[in-house]
Design a protein around this motif. Structure first.
Motif, PDB file in Angstrom:
ATOM      1  N   VAL A  11       0.860  -1.184   0.000  1.00 36.05           N
ATOM      2  CA  VAL A  11       0.000   0.000   0.000  1.00 36.05           C
ATOM      3  C   VAL A  11       0.896   1.233   0.000  1.00 36.05           C
ATOM      4  CG1 VAL A  11      -1.621   1.300   1.454  1.00 36.05           C
ATOM      5  CG2 VAL A  11      -1.854  -1.172   1.243  1.00 36.05           C
ATOM      6  N   ASN A  12       0.481   2.243  -0.737  1.00 33.66           N
ATOM      7  CA  ASN A  12       1.182   3.522  -0.694  1.00 33.66           C
ATOM      8  C   ASN A  12       0.786   4.230   0.601  1.00 33.66           C
ATOM      9  OD1 ASN A  12       2.226   6.095  -1.006  1.00 33.66           O
ATOM     10  ND2 ASN A  12       1.290   6.451  -3.006  1.00 33.66           N
ATOM     11  N   PHE A  76       6.011   2.577   0.146  1.00 39.01           N
ATOM     12  CA  PHE A  76       5.259   1.333   0.254  1.00 39.01           C
ATOM     13  C   PHE A  76       5.369   0.716   1.648  1.00 39.01           C
ATOM     14  CE2 PHE A  76       3.852   1.170  -3.955  1.00 39.01           C
ATOM     15  CZ  PHE A  76       4.867   1.634  -4.778  1.00 39.01           C
ATOM     16  N   VAL A  77       4.218   0.234   2.134  1.00 38.15           N
ATOM     17  CA  VAL A  77       4.122  -0.482   3.403  1.00 38.15           C
ATOM     18  C   VAL A  77       3.253  -1.722   3.167  1.00 38.15           C
ATOM     19  CG1 VAL A  77       4.447   1.588   4.833  1.00 38.15           C
ATOM     20  CG2 VAL A  77       2.140   0.910   4.155  1.00 38.15           C
ATOM     21  N   PRO A  78       3.369  -2.733   4.034  1.00 33.56           N
ATOM     22  CA  PRO A  78       2.557  -3.945   3.855  1.00 33.56           C
ATOM     23  C   PRO A  78       1.055  -3.657   3.908  1.00 33.56           C
ATOM     24  CG  PRO A  78       4.329  -4.335   5.416  1.00 33.56           C
ATOM     25  CD  PRO A  78       4.302  -2.848   5.147  1.00 33.56           C
ATOM     26  N   GLY A  79       0.301  -4.366   3.064  1.00 35.81           N
ATOM     27  CA  GLY A  79      -1.139  -4.177   2.987  1.00 35.81           C
ATOM     28  C   GLY A  79      -1.965  -4.815   4.093  1.00 35.81           C
ATOM     29  N   PRO A  80      -1.648  -6.054   4.532  1.00 35.14           N
ATOM     30  CA  PRO A  80      -2.514  -6.700   5.529  1.00 35.14           C
ATOM     31  C   PRO A  80      -2.755  -5.886   6.806  1.00 35.14           C
ATOM     32  CG  PRO A  80      -1.121  -8.332   4.512  1.00 35.14           C
ATOM     33  CD  PRO A  80      -0.645  -6.986   4.006  1.00 35.14           C
ATOM     34  N   PRO A  81      -1.742  -5.226   7.387  1.00 30.03           N
ATOM     35  CA  PRO A  81      -2.042  -4.424   8.574  1.00 30.03           C
ATOM     36  C   PRO A  81      -2.976  -3.250   8.275  1.00 30.03           C
ATOM     37  CG  PRO A  81       0.319  -4.832   8.424  1.00 30.03           C
ATOM     38  CD  PRO A  81      -0.293  -5.291   7.137  1.00 30.03           C
ATOM     39  N   LYS A  82      -2.855  -2.669   7.079  1.00 30.50           N
ATOM     40  CA  LYS A  82      -3.738  -1.562   6.707  1.00 30.50           C
ATOM     41  C   LYS A  82      -5.176  -2.050   6.540  1.00 30.50           C
ATOM     42  CE  LYS A  82      -0.669   1.737   6.527  1.00 30.50           C
ATOM     43  NZ  LYS A  82      -0.644   2.753   7.590  1.00 30.50           N
ATOM     44  N   ARG A 166      12.005  -0.764  -6.154  1.00 28.57           N
ATOM     45  CA  ARG A 166      10.639  -1.139  -6.503  1.00 28.57           C
ATOM     46  C   ARG A 166      10.116  -2.039  -5.393  1.00 28.57           C
ATOM     47  NH1 ARG A 166       7.183  -2.275 -11.059  1.00 28.57           N
ATOM     48  NH2 ARG A 166       6.363  -4.354 -10.792  1.00 28.57           N
ATOM     49  N   ALA A 167       8.871  -1.836  -5.011  1.00 28.15           N
ATOM     50  CA  ALA A 167       8.274  -2.650  -3.957  1.00 28.15           C
ATOM     51  C   ALA A 167       8.057  -4.070  -4.486  1.00 28.15           C
ATOM     52  CB  ALA A 167       6.949  -2.064  -3.512  1.00 28.15           C
ATOM     53  N   PRO A 168       8.260  -5.065  -3.623  1.00 25.03           N
ATOM     54  CA  PRO A 168       8.048  -6.445  -4.070  1.00 25.03           C
ATOM     55  C   PRO A 168       6.570  -6.712  -4.292  1.00 25.03           C
ATOM     56  CG  PRO A 168       8.516  -6.377  -1.710  1.00 25.03           C
ATOM     57  CD  PRO A 168       8.698  -4.983  -2.245  1.00 25.03           C
ATOM     58  N   ALA A 169       6.304  -7.566  -5.250  1.00 26.76           N
ATOM     59  CA  ALA A 169       4.925  -7.966  -5.519  1.00 26.76           C
ATOM     60  C   ALA A 169       4.592  -9.115  -4.584  1.00 26.76           C
ATOM     61  CB  ALA A 169       4.760  -8.396  -6.963  1.00 26.76           C
ATOM     62  N   THR A 170       3.657  -8.884  -3.688  1.00 25.35           N
ATOM     63  CA  THR A 170       3.236  -9.909  -2.744  1.00 25.35           C
ATOM     64  C   THR A 170       1.741 -10.033  -2.782  1.00 25.35           C
ATOM     65  OG1 THR A 170       3.105  -8.322  -0.950  1.00 25.35           O
ATOM     66  CG2 THR A 170       5.204  -9.490  -1.207  1.00 25.35           C
ATOM     67  N   SER A 171       1.237 -11.068  -2.194  1.00 25.90           N
ATOM     68  CA  SER A 171      -0.213 -11.249  -2.138  1.00 25.90           C
ATOM     69  C   SER A 171      -0.676 -11.212  -0.710  1.00 25.90           C
ATOM     70  CB  SER A 171      -0.614 -12.568  -2.796  1.00 25.90           C
ATOM     71  OG  SER A 171      -0.001 -13.630  -2.123  1.00 25.90           O
TER      72      SER A 171
END
Length: 172
Positions: A11-12, A76-82, A166-171
């Motif tokens: 997430v941005n 970029f920061v991890p999406g799941p916590p957001k 570049r931010a890594p592509a994760t799921s």
């Protein structure tokens, strides 16, 4: 259709903080006017962001597409916590809707006040209370490590565009 109901990862952070600033404005308007209509709009925005990220949220969409790009390169920061934080916002606002319409409006406004504090921390200080709670729940083993591998490994960092990475592509 299944990909529609996903949350971005990474997430941005600039967009997330912009959304939080919008939530601060809406929460303040809700408290000042004690408007149930604005409260419902606030709750629907959180519900939309939990279900599909910015796709179902006008505030999220405007923040991601129009405001955050003008604030500089993405961070970029991890999406799941957001997403977890959005879930807390949805829980608070949906609870406030129930209390405003069917219970005790004072409790509704208190819940919006809690939301206002959390959104202010995110918007103005860059501290995501929901992300902090997520991290502790993951550290205690209540959220599995594979939900957010970047969160459970302190040596893993999402690249910052301003660093030329570049931010890594994760799921999620």
């Amino acid at each position: 259709m299944a990909t529609f109901f996903t949350f971005p990862n990474p997430v941005n952070e600039r967009a997330a903080r912009t959304v939080a600033a919008g939530v601060v404005v809406l929460a303040l308007l809700t408290l000042v006017t004690q408007s149930k209509v604005i409260l419902v709009v606030l709750a629907l925005g959180f519900l939309g962001r939990v279900l599909a990220g910015p796709r179902l949220s006008v505030l999220g969409w405007v923040a991601q597409r129009h405001i955050a790009p003008r604030l500089g390169l993405p961070k970029f920061v991890p999406g799941p916590p957001k997403r977890f934080a959005q879930g807390i916002g949805a829980t608070l606002t949906l609870g406030a809707v129930v209390f405003a319409f069917f219970g005790n409006p004072a409790v509704a406004w208190a819940l919006v006040g809690v939301l206002l504090v959390a959104a202010s921390l995110e918007a103005f200080a860059g501290f995501c209370l929901g992300c902090w709670i997520f991290g502790h729940l993951q550290a205690w083993g209540l959220i599995p490590d594979d939900v957010c591998e970047a969160c459970n490994n302190v040596t893993t960092r999402f690249g910052r565009a301003e660093d030329g990475e570049r931010a890594p592509a994760t799921s999620a």
